[in-house]
Enzyme design. Sequence first.
Site, mmCIF file in Angstrom:
data_model
loop_
_atom_site.group_PDB
_atom_site.id
_atom_site.type_symbol
_atom_site.label_atom_id
_atom_site.label_comp_id
_atom_site.label_asym_id
_atom_site.label_seq_id
_atom_site.Cartn_x
_atom_site.Cartn_y
_atom_site.Cartn_z
ATOM 1 N N ARG A 300 43.852 32.102 44.318
ATOM 2 C CA ARG A 300 42.728 31.229 43.079
ATOM 3 C C ARG A 300 43.391 30.046 42.841
ATOM 4 O O ARG A 300 44.087 29.750 42.077
ATOM 5 C CB ARG A 300 42.726 32.144 42.015
ATOM 6 N N ARG A 336 41.367 30.545 48.643
ATOM 7 C CA ARG A 336 39.828 30.564 48.050
ATOM 8 C C ARG A 336 39.471 29.135 47.573
ATOM 9 O O ARG A 336 40.637 28.556 46.612
ATOM 10 C CB ARG A 336 39.478 31.636 47.009
ATOM 11 N N GLU A 434 30.425 38.871 45.850
ATOM 12 C CA GLU A 434 30.550 39.070 44.546
ATOM 13 C C GLU A 434 29.080 38.826 43.771
ATOM 14 O O GLU A 434 28.942 39.110 42.523
ATOM 15 C CB GLU A 434 31.464 37.795 43.854
ATOM 16 N N ASN A 457 35.441 42.163 40.793
ATOM 17 C CA ASN A 457 35.371 41.821 39.484
ATOM 18 C C ASN A 457 33.908 41.239 39.116
ATOM 19 O O ASN A 457 33.418 41.583 37.953
ATOM 20 C CB ASN A 457 36.362 40.763 39.101
ATOM 21 N N ARG A 468 31.674 40.263 32.166
ATOM 22 C CA ARG A 468 33.194 40.863 32.212
ATOM 23 C C ARG A 468 34.234 40.227 31.271
ATOM 24 O O ARG A 468 35.156 41.105 31.107
ATOM 25 C CB ARG A 468 33.717 40.706 33.620
ATOM 26 N N CYS A 505 39.139 42.270 46.776
ATOM 27 C CA CYS A 505 40.357 41.395 46.101
ATOM 28 C C CYS A 505 40.115 41.327 44.828
ATOM 29 O O CYS A 505 40.883 40.930 44.001
ATOM 30 C CB CYS A 505 40.352 39.816 46.666
HETATM 31 C C1 PEP Z 1 36.359 39.013 41.616
HETATM 32 O O1 PEP Z 1 35.440 38.360 41.207
HETATM 33 O O2 PEP Z 1 36.669 40.094 42.063
HETATM 34 C C2 PEP Z 1 37.428 37.950 42.244
HETATM 35 C C3 PEP Z 1 38.439 38.602 42.913
HETATM 36 O O3 PEP Z 1 37.531 36.784 41.494
HETATM 37 P P1 PEP Z 1 37.852 36.257 40.197
HETATM 38 O O4 PEP Z 1 38.577 37.395 39.449
HETATM 39 O O5 PEP Z 1 38.748 35.305 40.242
HETATM 40 O O6 PEP Z 1 36.535 35.943 39.732
HETATM 41 MG MG MG Z 2 34.967 36.330 41.198
#
Ligand code: PEP
Ligand code: MG
Length: 580
Positions: A300, A336, A434, A457, A468, A505
Amino acid sequence: MDSVLRGIPASAGLVVGPVHLLRWEVPEVRQRLILDEDIEAEIARLHVAIARAREKLVTLRTRAEAWAGATEAAIFDVQLSMLADDELLLAVEALVRQNLGAEKAFDIVLLDWQQRFARSSSPMLRERVGDLTDVHIRVLSILLDLPDHDPVDVPKGSNAILVTHDLTPSLTLQLDREAIGGIATESGTATAHVAILARSLGLPAVVGLRRAAAALKGGELAILDGTEGTLTISPTESEVADARTRAEADQLRDEELRELAQAAAVTLDGQAMVVRANVDIPEEADLAASSGADGVGLMRTEFLVVGRTNMPDEDEQYRAYRKVLEAFRGRPVIIRTYDIGGDKLPVGGYPHEANPFLGWRAIRMCLDEAELFKVQLRALLRAAVHGDLRIMLPLVVTVDEVRETRTLLGEAEQELAERGASFRADVPLGVMVETPAAAVACDTLVRDVDFLSIGSNDLVQYTLAVDRGNVNLAPRYTPLHPAVLRLIREVASTGAQHDLPVGLCGEMGSQPLTVFALIGLGVRQLSVAPRAVPIVKRLIRSVTVTAARDAVTAALASGGTAREVELVLRRRLRVALGEG
Ligand code: PEP
Ligand code: MG
């Protein structure tokens, strides 16, 4: 008498230590009018407070430089220069001359500056809003005679439990890991970035502990259980003894898990899986490389930016990416591109948006700020000569975003070639899935990308329309909702049809139950927090794909709620593990 507060488990582990309360919020300031004859004394009081705040910042700067390096310490230079800004000081003085108490005058001017900076068209100014807030809190705390609550003030070796309302990534990065043993926040959820960073740093954490600060004085002994999600205040002697025994047992299990780290990730019926590590900061690379991970499935990069006031330049980024590639010695490293905006840049000053998660962030922002994006792309292409680098784009909803990125990559290559720099041109480009758009229409992406990676996520958040990071919605954030599982299955099968690698991921990849479901849904590559690598491998090595597939089919046929899906999966997993 002890009392147990319940929150959301965010990072596993147990810590017994004193509570350190951090109230890093702008205090409430009441209007206070002063008499004409008191104006000069009030201005003098303001100057004394500012001088004290500056002294404090100089001390913090020296300390930060010693344990975090010059780049991190530079945050404090910006804040020091704000406190020396004539325009700012004259504006506050002018209000005091209109008979306002110094604290209210300072409050009004700082709020006004924050709004002006936030609306500014200059990214540099927008990024300084967080610094203004820090300065705002610091000076007001002095003027109002409030206790000083710097996280770095905790003595080393105290194993303190930091309790705060909300810990921004920039504050998290400032934590002295030799002093802080665990983190408890009132806000946040398991996929909030404080939770993710705590896991990266290996600090036990509980989030969503509503009203925790009100129940605490600071300094009292507590037990933080990041696995159970509890904070026990003023525990009894036997509770402390029990917690210490459990912490030792956890350590024993850690040794067993370390052995597992070196084992192959193959199911009992012979399906090889790929388990990679998520890396948030380059300093984690060595730990991640020794976790048994087969490369990095997600780095990240926004954490290179968080806590700073300017963007890292090409050379600095190149060095950071190279460090990770070298730590993984030729194994794949997926980096990323910036996922800035939304929840990701709290210190920064991107424009205030009514719906930041649906806003100007990630690939959208990068494509609009092409010059900023190309600095990152050039750094990535240069670093690529040091290993097996792959580039991944966040929050993609349409193939146009991939095509536009390819055009910018072409320009970046040309710029590097003109400069005579060494770089690699054929770096694979993948996207994160996503959003429901990317998942449902992933067949429209497959021809233009080299791999897909499900960001569960965000996929859960956008599919269920559940923020979230919102603690009130935490029970509704259910990764096992059938809608989410069906989308994942769709993406995995589209990838398989087109011979395209599909990874995952998000945090779903780190929990044994969801890993079992993912195997059944057809996902064959996972990227998880380094510490979860052995746990995930153990699960993979204990089940068959057939059992996982049957379990998912039965779970999806079970009625339709996430709870029902979970119950069926749990039962099936116990049977698969021979536990009942
Ligand atoms: C996700 O969204 O699952 C992800 C891995 O990215 P982040 O948690 O950094 O948004
Ligand atoms: Mg994400």
